[in-house]
Scaffold this motif. Structure first.
Motif, PDB file in Angstrom:
ATOM      1  N   GLY A  88       3.924   2.663   2.538  1.00 40.55           N
ATOM      2  CA  GLY A  88       5.274   2.985   2.072  1.00 40.55           C
ATOM      3  C   GLY A  88       5.745   4.311   2.649  1.00 40.55           C
ATOM      4  N   HIS A  89       4.904   5.338   2.575  1.00 40.19           N
ATOM      5  CA  HIS A  89       5.305   6.646   3.114  1.00 40.19           C
ATOM      6  C   HIS A  89       5.677   6.528   4.595  1.00 40.19           C
ATOM      7  CE1 HIS A  89       5.006   9.521  -0.087  1.00 40.19           C
ATOM      8  NE2 HIS A  89       3.795   9.130  -0.446  1.00 40.19           N
ATOM      9  N   ILE A  90       4.895   5.784   5.353  1.00 43.14           N
ATOM     10  CA  ILE A  90       5.190   5.621   6.790  1.00 43.14           C
ATOM     11  C   ILE A  90       6.557   4.958   6.956  1.00 43.14           C
ATOM     12  CG2 ILE A  90       4.439   4.488   8.940  1.00 43.14           C
ATOM     13  CD1 ILE A  90       1.539   4.664   7.760  1.00 43.14           C
TER      14      ILE A  90
ATOM     15  N   ALA B 214       0.845  13.163   5.335  1.00 40.86           N
ATOM     16  CA  ALA B 214       0.286  14.293   4.580  1.00 40.86           C
ATOM     17  C   ALA B 214       0.922  14.306   3.201  1.00 40.86           C
ATOM     18  CB  ALA B 214       0.557  15.602   5.316  1.00 40.86           C
ATOM     19  N   SER B 215       0.100  14.026   2.181  1.00 39.50           N
ATOM     20  CA  SER B 215       0.643  13.983   0.819  1.00 39.50           C
ATOM     21  C   SER B 215      -0.318  14.692  -0.118  1.00 39.50           C
ATOM     22  CB  SER B 215       0.847  12.524   0.404  1.00 39.50           C
ATOM     23  OG  SER B 215      -0.408  11.910   0.205  1.00 39.50           O
ATOM     24  N   GLY B 216      -0.097  14.506  -1.435  1.00 40.75           N
ATOM     25  CA  GLY B 216      -0.969  15.151  -2.405  1.00 40.75           C
ATOM     26  C   GLY B 216      -2.372  14.563  -2.403  1.00 40.75           C
TER      27      GLY B 216
ATOM     28  N   GLY C 225       8.903  12.527  -0.637  1.00 42.60           N
ATOM     29  CA  GLY C 225       8.073  12.362  -1.840  1.00 42.60           C
ATOM     30  C   GLY C 225       8.065  10.905  -2.279  1.00 42.60           C
ATOM     31  N   ASP C 226       7.392  10.631  -3.396  1.00 39.16           N
ATOM     32  CA  ASP C 226       7.258   9.247  -3.841  1.00 39.16           C
ATOM     33  C   ASP C 226       8.608   8.654  -4.268  1.00 39.16           C
ATOM     34  OD1 ASP C 226       4.642   9.520  -3.290  1.00 39.16           O
ATOM     35  OD2 ASP C 226       3.968   9.702  -5.374  1.00 39.16           O
ATOM     36  N   ASN C 227       8.873   7.462  -3.805  1.00 46.02           N
ATOM     37  CA  ASN C 227      10.106   6.741  -4.144  1.00 46.02           C
ATOM     38  C   ASN C 227       9.849   5.252  -3.943  1.00 46.02           C
ATOM     39  OD1 ASN C 227      11.360   5.826  -1.348  1.00 46.02           O
ATOM     40  ND2 ASN C 227      10.447   7.848  -1.039  1.00 46.02           N
TER      41      ASN C 227
ATOM     42  N   ASN D 128       0.861  -1.186   0.000  1.00 44.06           N
ATOM     43  CA  ASN D 128       0.000   0.000   0.000  1.00 44.06           C
ATOM     44  C   ASN D 128       0.904   1.244   0.000  1.00 44.06           C
ATOM     45  OD1 ASN D 128      -1.391   2.285   1.286  1.00 44.06           O
ATOM     46  ND2 ASN D 128      -3.104   0.866   1.509  1.00 44.06           N
ATOM     47  N   HIS D 129       0.635   2.182  -0.886  1.00 44.33           N
ATOM     48  CA  HIS D 129       1.480   3.375  -1.042  1.00 44.33           C
ATOM     49  C   HIS D 129       1.586   4.191   0.261  1.00 44.33           C
ATOM     50  CE1 HIS D 129       3.257   6.720  -3.299  1.00 44.33           C
ATOM     51  NE2 HIS D 129       2.460   7.524  -2.634  1.00 44.33           N
ATOM     52  N   ILE D 130       0.487   4.300   0.982  1.00 49.19           N
ATOM     53  CA  ILE D 130       0.485   5.079   2.236  1.00 49.19           C
ATOM     54  C   ILE D 130       1.401   4.408   3.267  1.00 49.19           C
ATOM     55  CG2 ILE D 130      -0.983   6.058   4.060  1.00 49.19           C
ATOM     56  CD1 ILE D 130      -1.942   6.942   1.420  1.00 49.19           C
TER      57      ILE D 130
END
Ligand code: KG4
Ligand code: ZN
Length: 352
Positions: A133-135, A154-156, A319-321, A129-131
């Motif tokens: 990933g951010h965590i 907090a993202s786009g 950011g996204d990576n 899950n992309h979210i």
């Protein structure tokens, strides 16, 4: 043995290994990325192709252009990531991939590529899950960070306050009722005639402005940890248009600083309340907006006063990576969360 059986066995075996290296692919929006991550914590390579110049002309991400650009770039990014890590495809232990949330055509590129690699190499496939990933970008930045902690994502596309109870165990405490914080930054930036995506440029402008120059309303939300940014965005747009019509001049720096202050204040107040109410000693920020200098500074001050340890992703991991996807994939592998070849893109995938 079928692919599914072979990979089930391989995934079980990997759980006992001291060294697990995952090739991860991310293509949910406008970055095509691939990375190799060891044991969820060490970045061996991190290749990111930003499509921003392709979309800037249109003032936002054009899904069809994004899909085509992902198709063009994904193999190249995988080669970059392997080259930088000094590895061959055969040496990779498993393939991790973002399967949602995001743009369906964009996600499909990464998912198809990951499935093809996993099948051709007989390697376990791990859906991420992309979210999440951010965590997990925080695990790559801070080797000492372990759950439980509170995380503001907090993202786009998202603004969530989550309790990270354990690896892969999340409880949603609050989220935005309308626009995401990054979306609000980008829309306010457009009013200030900044090119897409305006968030980082608005941040830069705000650094020399007066945050008290333009008073903006605070939103009232039903949930005590929820956010709402659409009223704030409208108030900002109306105020700037009114000034333009009346010929009142206000410095763009002051407008940017006032808007940023209002968004940061909302994110800070709700997240700190959640941390206090849940008596956590650790708080992390995640997502594109966690690169915001005002947000990082405000949380730095508030957490120091409250005796809470603050974890911030390194700027290049906000950011996204794909490195963050490789970290999340490792913890999913440990929990046995692998996929078979029926894996599909899930544009509206939820974390909780
Ligand atoms: O996490 P991300 O790269 O993509 C999504 O998953 O959405 O977040 C992108 C968002 C954009 O809205 C961008 O303007 C915002 O994060 N952003 C910022 C800053 N850097 C990126 N917003 C405010 N200040 C920044 N420094
Ligand atoms: Zn993102």
């Amino acid at each position: 043995m079928s692919y599914t059986d072979i990979c089930r066995e391989k995934a079980e075996h990997l759980k006992t290994q001291a060294r697990v290296r995952i090739l991860a692919i991310e293509s949910s929006c406008d970055e095509t990325a691939a990375a190799v991550v060891e044991n969820g914590r060490v970045i061996l390579s991190n290749a990111v192709f930003s499509q921003i110049p392709l979309h800037a002309l249109y003032g936002g991400v054009v899904p069809e252009i994004a899909s085509r650009a992902h198709v063009d770039a994904v193999d190249r990014m995988v080669d970059h990531a392997l080259g930088e890590a000094g590895m061959t495809l055969e040496q990779v232990d498993a393939i991790g991939v973002t399967y949602g949330p995001g743009l369906v055509g964009a996600l499909l590129t990464g998912v198809s590529c990951a499935k093809a690699l996993a099948f051709a190499l007989d390697k376990p496939l791990i859906p991420v899950n992309h979210i999440e990933g951010h965590i997990c970008a925080n695990y790559l930045t801070s080797p000492d960070l372990e759950p439980p902690f509170i995380c503001l994502v907090a993202s786009g596309g998202h603004s969530h306050i989550l309790m990270v109870e354990d690896y892969g165990v999340y409880r949603l405490l609050g989220c935005t009722q309308d626009d995401a914080a990054g979306e609000a930054f980008d829309k306010a930036a457009r009013v200030l005639h900044l090119p897409y995506p305006g968030g980082p440029l608005l941040d830069k402008l705000a650094q020399t402005g007066d945050p008290a120059a333009l008073p903006l309303p605070k939103a009232h939300t039903p949930g005590e940890y929820d956010f709402s940014f659409s009223g704030l965005k409208t108030a900002f747009i109306n105020a700037t248009h009114n000034m333009e019509q009346k010929g009142v001049e206000m410095k763009p720096e002051d407008l940017a600083a006032s808007f940023q202050h209002a968004v940061v204040d909302a994110l800070l107040t709700k997240t700190m309340k959640a941390a206090r109410d849940h008596r956590v000693r650790r708080l992390a920020l995640a997502g594109g907006v966690s690169a915001n200098s005002g947000l990082r500074a405000a949380f730095g001050d508030a957490c120091q006063k409250a005796g809470i340890a603050l974890y911030l992703p390194r700027l290049e991991l906000c950011g996204d990576n794909a490195a963050m996807i490789g970290s999340a994939a490792y913890y999913r592998l440990l929990r046995g969360e692998t996929a078979d070849l029926s894996l599909n893109a899930r544009p509206a995938l939820r974390l909780v």
